[in-house]
Design an enzyme around this catalytic site. Structure first.
Site, PDB file in Angstrom:
ATOM      1  N   ILE A 244       0.871  -1.174   0.000  1.00  0.00           N
ATOM      2  CA  ILE A 244       0.000   0.000   0.000  1.00  0.00           C
ATOM      3  C   ILE A 244       0.907   1.223   0.000  1.00  0.00           C
ATOM      4  CG2 ILE A 244      -1.847   1.230   1.197  1.00  0.00           C
ATOM      5  CD1 ILE A 244      -2.410  -1.546   2.622  1.00  0.00           C
ATOM      6  N   GLU A 245       1.023   1.868  -1.160  1.00  0.00           N
ATOM      7  CA  GLU A 245       1.912   3.015  -1.291  1.00  0.00           C
ATOM      8  C   GLU A 245       1.232   4.295  -0.808  1.00  0.00           C
ATOM      9  OE1 GLU A 245       4.657   1.485  -5.006  1.00  0.00           O
ATOM     10  OE2 GLU A 245       3.248   3.106  -5.381  1.00  0.00           O
TER      11      GLU A 245
ATOM     12  N   CYS B  84       4.677  -2.546   3.092  1.00  0.00           N
ATOM     13  CA  CYS B  84       4.924  -3.701   2.229  1.00  0.00           C
ATOM     14  C   CYS B  84       3.856  -4.773   2.415  1.00  0.00           C
ATOM     15  CB  CYS B  84       6.290  -4.303   2.545  1.00  0.00           C
ATOM     16  SG  CYS B  84       7.679  -3.196   2.244  1.00  0.00           S
TER      17      CYS B  84
ATOM     18  N   GLU C 162       4.281  -7.962   2.863  1.00  0.00           N
ATOM     19  CA  GLU C 162       4.635  -8.896   3.922  1.00  0.00           C
ATOM     20  C   GLU C 162       4.216  -8.358   5.285  1.00  0.00           C
ATOM     21  OE1 GLU C 162       6.453  -7.706   1.400  1.00  0.00           O
ATOM     22  OE2 GLU C 162       8.249  -8.931   1.067  1.00  0.00           O
TER      23      GLU C 162
ATOM     24  N   CYS D  87      12.040  -6.979   1.819  1.00  0.00           N
ATOM     25  CA  CYS D  87      13.002  -5.927   2.141  1.00  0.00           C
ATOM     26  C   CYS D  87      13.549  -6.151   3.556  1.00  0.00           C
ATOM     27  CB  CYS D  87      12.352  -4.555   2.026  1.00  0.00           C
ATOM     28  SG  CYS D  87      11.216  -4.152   3.382  1.00  0.00           S
TER      29      CYS D  87
ATOM     30  N   CYS E 133      10.937  -5.769   6.428  1.00  0.00           N
ATOM     31  CA  CYS E 133      10.059  -6.941   6.520  1.00  0.00           C
ATOM     32  C   CYS E 133      10.795  -8.125   7.138  1.00  0.00           C
ATOM     33  CB  CYS E 133       9.505  -7.319   5.152  1.00  0.00           C
ATOM     34  SG  CYS E 133       8.290  -6.126   4.546  1.00  0.00           S
TER      35      CYS E 133
END
Length: 135
Positions: free
Chosen positions: A43-44, A53, A55, A90, A93
């Protein structure tokens, strides 16, 4: 649940991603020890910092429902929702995973249900900092 089923659920989650800035859509499907699955998408946000992110979305959903024990996560992603390579979590995460998962936690990244790689959290975060370091 087998890896292919978990990957399928991650692809379904990827379709819900909100990625108007990067165009990179990511989906995740997190498996609990008792066989329940929590999904998440990225969700940006225009400010970038508040972006979450896929995850972490899956983990936070699960933890907010009282789950604490996890065995695997499938992660898929790609530009405009078209996977072309393996998509690994990343660092942030990975750190969240270290909070709730053991070193043998399975991370599955896939291009398709038949083309995937499975690794452990320890292999992606070999010297991670987790609750065990706090005594």
């Amino acid at each position: 649940m087998d890896n292919k089923e978990l990957i399928f659920l991650a692809f379904e989650a990827m379709e819900k991603a909100y990625a108007p800035y990067s165009g990179y859509k990511v989906g995740a499907a997190l498996l609990t020890e008792n066989g329940k699955v929590y999904t998440g998408c990225n969700i940006e946000n225009a400010a970038y910092g508040p972006t979450n992110c896929a995850e972490r979305t899956a983990f936070f959903k699960a933890v907010s429902e009282g789950e604490r024990h996890f065995t695997a996560i499938a992660v898929v992603g790609g530009k405009d929702g078209k996977p072309h390579d393996y998509f690994y979590p990343c660092g942030v995460c990975r750190q969240v995973m270290a909070e709730f998962c053991g070193k043998d936690f399975e991370i599955i990244t896939a291009v398709s249900q038949d083309d995937y790689v499975s690794v452990t959290l320890e292999s992606l975060l070999p010297y991670g900092f987790g609750p065990d370091k706090l005594g």
